[in-house]
Design an enzyme around this catalytic site. Structure first.
Site, mmCIF file in Angstrom:
data_model
loop_
_atom_site.group_PDB
_atom_site.id
_atom_site.type_symbol
_atom_site.label_atom_id
_atom_site.label_comp_id
_atom_site.label_asym_id
_atom_site.label_seq_id
_atom_site.Cartn_x
_atom_site.Cartn_y
_atom_site.Cartn_z
ATOM 1 N N GLN A 158 32.718 22.671 75.725
ATOM 2 C CA GLN A 158 33.228 23.806 76.496
ATOM 3 C C GLN A 158 33.878 23.404 77.812
ATOM 4 O O GLN A 158 34.744 24.094 78.301
ATOM 5 C CB GLN A 158 32.105 24.803 76.775
ATOM 6 N N ASN A 178 36.724 32.376 70.673
ATOM 7 C CA ASN A 178 35.991 31.377 69.896
ATOM 8 C C ASN A 178 35.722 30.164 70.779
ATOM 9 O O ASN A 178 36.562 29.275 70.915
ATOM 10 C CB ASN A 178 36.799 30.988 68.660
ATOM 11 N N ASP A 179 34.549 30.142 71.366
ATOM 12 C CA ASP A 179 34.177 29.064 72.283
ATOM 13 C C ASP A 179 34.256 27.686 71.648
ATOM 14 O O ASP A 179 34.162 26.673 72.332
ATOM 15 C CB ASP A 179 32.726 29.264 72.753
ATOM 16 N N CYS A 180 34.355 27.669 70.348
ATOM 17 C CA CYS A 180 34.281 26.391 69.636
ATOM 18 C C CYS A 180 35.634 25.889 69.167
ATOM 19 O O CYS A 180 35.731 24.824 68.562
ATOM 20 C CB CYS A 180 33.342 26.519 68.454
ATOM 21 N N ASN A 183 38.223 24.215 70.485
ATOM 22 C CA ASN A 183 38.483 23.507 71.744
ATOM 23 C C ASN A 183 39.708 22.612 71.563
ATOM 24 O O ASN A 183 39.591 21.431 71.269
ATOM 25 C CB ASN A 183 37.259 22.674 72.135
#
Ligand code: BGC
Ligand code: NOJ
Length: 813
Positions: free
Chosen positions: A503, A486-488, A490
């Site tokens: 990112q 899940n790139d989001c 963070n």
């Protein structure tokens, strides 16, 4: 249910989707090209072409997010008296008497009719050629002689798609073209460091041309009413700077019933440094002449098209199912496999949602794409694995992306996505199981493309596993780094600055403590694969070492990763739980349910079943399973981008189709065939085709990355079609876990998981040098193979041992 408007339908016999109304709710596109030269083409012939890399070698120009939508493409203007029209309706939008667009396997055919004239254009990129063919057939269907004026149109991109859109102080002075007979050459920057040029040719003498956009279109006109076309007279303009284009002008006379073909060719050429010029300032056109000569007649083009069709026949005959259910068969046999090829080729770079500028090939994305593609062309998969592994760092970490042209890691985004290394195992194991080619493990592969740093690919797999083990957090769970899948999410970013990228920003780089349960599950799943591989290779000690690490991870998940009804998602930087009943919002996330159930962690203790039930209870809705529930309603500084999205969209409780299959596989492993099927059918394009013609908006023949979730303003609306890991995961799920035909080192494992209603079906599977015809008799069972016969002889267990030749397999459940 209210009857919805339809824009098209499937034609399975031709493997086409037939669009019958040009005004689709969103451009419905297709991809042309299979290896080096690629094009995107919409149902009105909008789109663009590039060579290998949509950023660095853009051949034709495209404007994104334009008004009107989808402006720019390969356009044919037909002037018949005072009427000007295009076969694909756009850009003139003259109402047509008939319109049809057929998107097929790497080709698109657009047909329009107006006032007794039919114009049909077949677009494709021939195999192994660096060119897009546009075969235009004009037919006079009226009773009178037709005198038509035909204008072609392409607009050149000045190669680098990024600077083409911003550096006008330079761009407006660099454009250069040459014209020779019926060929217009684009040679901007060829005088300096570029050894490549493009051309646009037609196989007939022309009566004029234009190469300067302002002259052709007119400064205050538009693509819909180019002044040259309106006047019916080319100006033979020669572009110097500004915006070079290519337009041929051809006068066509057609007797009643007569038909004429024109072959237009958009080509790309690279010359050797010492053979760039044939005279000062004049490009060496030898290779262009040769390429043109290969495709300058209808016959040659038809032959090339037949070869392309045969190529796809062969690819789609590797795995073929007959269930009697057209909706399932067409997705499995045609569209899902086709989308897998496209995602393999493009990763996430170029679509109508990805500009082709922002992203190259993703490390995790490309590895996942492999499982959807490896059965089609294993040799290309092999090369891809080596390319990907070559961007790894010596500690097992990796560049998150690389550019396809240079194959170099992308410094802008860098590394630190701690799930990335595990995917290399996932991809490589899939390759070896498909091919039996263990030799790939001995390939010498560098780190960060540095010559001299090579170690074996096996060593890369080892350090990939070690990267997880060496980066554990306070609960002995994997540190998440910048983000996991899940790139989001963070968790080490902490940004209040809208100019920072979620990112790549780490505002607290010391002692990052955020841990991921998704990586924990992924580590166990790929770890089991790694252990089995080591055993296969006789590396017993290494197998034991890794098994211990896996066991420890399983214990850590059971102890610190279970919330009572489902698996936690993560621990944040401060050690607080994410995805827990204790949380105010986003109490449950899909990723850890998917991966921990695939890893079967705590199955005996009932965790798997509970987790799967929770997915049904909290995540499932009419259109699929949402990513998290309830959605975040405000930005959370500690969580990052995930909470930046409005409720129900993207990573904030959208239906991320990509991760639904994880839960479906979890269901399959648990033997819950009815549940697996009902989740699968909800996101299977052909199942929702009718319902979604307008609501869904995007192409009904492929999966999209995200469908708006139950908390969204408009649940069910799709976005980000084509380039998504969903393609490979849908394929992996249906081919290996639902239909149950799973390649293994020594043969094919058969272990379907079906809804109770499933009836007998047959899978035709080419596998290495063998061809199996496998018929499954489910007998109402959801899971559990009772007996298998191979060519009439009973087989022990569930693996059919591999041997070359044709075989018939019967499976009773
Ligand atoms: C998107 C993600 C995507 C990421 C890539 C985010 O804005 O929501 O889906 O993977 O960008 O950089
Ligand atoms: C899209 C990216 O391509 C993929 O790598 C990522 O895992 C998902 N978005 C989820 O953020």
């Amino acid at each position: 249910m209210e009857q919805q408007k339809r824009y098209g339908h499937f034609d399975d016999q031709h493997r086409e989707y037939v669009i019958t109304d040009p005004q689709t709710p969103w451009p419905w596109i297709n991809y042309l090209g299979n290896e080096d030269f690629f094009s995107l083409i919409s149902n009105t012939a909008g789109g663009y072409s590039f060579y290998k890399d949509a950023k660095f070698r853009r051949i034709t120009r495209y404007r994104y997010n334009n008004v009107p939508m989808d402006n720019g493409g390969r356009y044919f203007y037909i002037k018949d008296g005072d009427t000007v029209w295009n076969p694909g309706w756009k850009p003139c939008k003259t109402p047509l008497d008939f319109y049809e667009c057929r998107h097929g396997m790497s080709y698109t055919r657009v047909t329009g009719r107006k006032n007794g004239v039919e114009a049909s254009v077949l677009f494709f990129v021939p195999l192994k050629k660096w060119a897009e063919v546009q075969k235009l057939t004009l037919t006079n269907q009226s009773n009178e002689v037709k005198n038509l004026k035909l204008f072609s149109f392409e607009e050149w991109c000045l190669w680098n798609a990024a600077t083409d859109m911003e550096n006008f102080q330079r761009n407006f002075s660099t454009g250069e073209v040459e014209i020779e007979g019926s060929t217009i050459y684009h040679k901007t920057e060829y005088r300096e460091r570029r050894n490549h040029y493009a051309f646009y040719h037609v196989n007939t003498p022309i009566q004029g041309f234009d190469t300067d956009r302002e002259t052709f279109v007119g400064l205050y006109n538009e693509f819909a009413d180019p002044q040259v076309v309106i006047e019916g007279k080319p100006r033979n303009s020669h572009a110097h700077g500004w915006s070079p284009i290519a337009s041929h002008y051809i006068e066509v006379t057609l007797q009643p019933g007569e038909s004429k073909d024109f072959v237009f060719l958009l080509g790309y050429i690279e010359n050797e440094q010492d053979k760039k010029f044939s005279a000062p300032q004049v490009i060496n056109k030898d290779k262009a002449h040769a390429l043109i000569a290969e495709l300058d007649t209808t016959q040659k083009v038809d032959q090339a098209f037949a070869e392309l069709c045969q190529y796809w026949d062969a690819l789609l005959n590797i795995y073929n199912v007959r269930t009697g259910n057209d909706k399932l068969d067409r997705m499995v046999n045609i569209w899902n496999q086709y989308q897998c090829m496209v995602t393999f080729n493009f990763s996430r770079s170029a679509s109508f949602f990805e500009s082709g500028i922002g992203r190259g090939m993703g490390f995790r994305d490309s590895n996942q794409d492999l499982v959807g593609f490896v059965h089609q062309i294993p040799s290309r998969a092999r090369q891809r694995i080596i390319d990907i592994a070559s961007t790894q760092f010596p500690d097992g970490g990796c560049y998150h992306q690389y550019q396809p042209l240079t194959k170099r890691g992308n410094n802008d985004i860098g590394g630190g996505f701690n799930d990335d290394p595990c995917w290399l195992i996932f991809g490589t194991v899939a390759y070896i199981k498909e091919t039996g080619d263990f030799s790939i493990l001995d390939e010498m592969v560098p780190f960060d493309n540095q010559p001299g740093s090579e170690v074996t690919l096996f060593e890369h797999l080892k350090i990939s596993m070690d990267h997880v083990i060496n980066n554990l957090g306070p609960h002995m769970l994997p540190l998440i780094g910048r983000a996991d899948w899940n790139d989001c999410l963070n968790l080490n970013c902490f940004s209040w600055d809208p100019n920072e990228s979620f990112q790549t920003t780490e505002n607290v780089s010391e002692g990052t403590k955020a841990e991921s349960l998704m990586i924990a599950g992924l580590f166990v799943v790929t770890g089991k694969d790694y252990v089995a591989l080591c055993q296969k290779l006789g590396k017993t000690q290494e197998a034991e070492r890794m098994q211990k690490a896996i066991d420890a991870m399983i214990e850590a998940v059971k102890k610190h990763g279970w919330d009572g009804e489902w698996y936690l998602r993560a621990y944040d930087f401060y050690g607080n739980k994410i995805g827990s009943n204790e949380c105010e919002e986003a109490k449950i996330f899909i990723e850890s349910q998917g991966w921990c159930t695939m890893a079967e962690i705590g199955a005996q203790e009932g965790m798997v079943a509970k987790s799967l039930d929770s997915c049904k209870k909290y995540l499932e809705c009419e259109h699929g399973m949402v990513l998290n529930n309830p959605a975040f309603t405000k930005y959370i500084y500690e969580y990052g981008e995930i909470s930046s999205y409005p409720e129900g969209y993207k990573e904030n409780a959208g239906i991320f189709c990509h991760n639904n299959p994880w839960v479906i596989i979890g269901e399959c492993l648990a033997g819950r065939g009815n549940d697996a099927w009902s989740h699968y059918a909800k996101i299977l394009p052909s199942y929702v085709e009718e319902k979604y013609q307008t609501l869904h908006k995007v192409e009904p023949y492929v999966n999209c990355q995200m469908v708006a979730g139950k908390d969204a303003f408009k649940p069910g609306e799709g976005k980000n079609s084509w380039l998504t890991g969903t393609a490979a995961w849908m394929w992996y799920t249906v081919s290996e876990f639902i239909l149950g035909i799973k390649p293994d080192y020594d043969g094919i494992r058969i272990d379907p998981c079906l809804p109770q209603t499933a009836t007998d079906y047959t899978v035709q599977r080419k596998f290495r040098d063998a061809e199996y015809e496998i018929t499954i008799h489910p007998n109402g069972a959801q899971k559990g193979v009772k007996a298998i016969t191979l060519d009439g002889q009973p087989v022990d267990g569930t693996v059919i041992p591999y041997s070359a030749g044709k075989h018939v397999v019967e499976v009773t459940m």
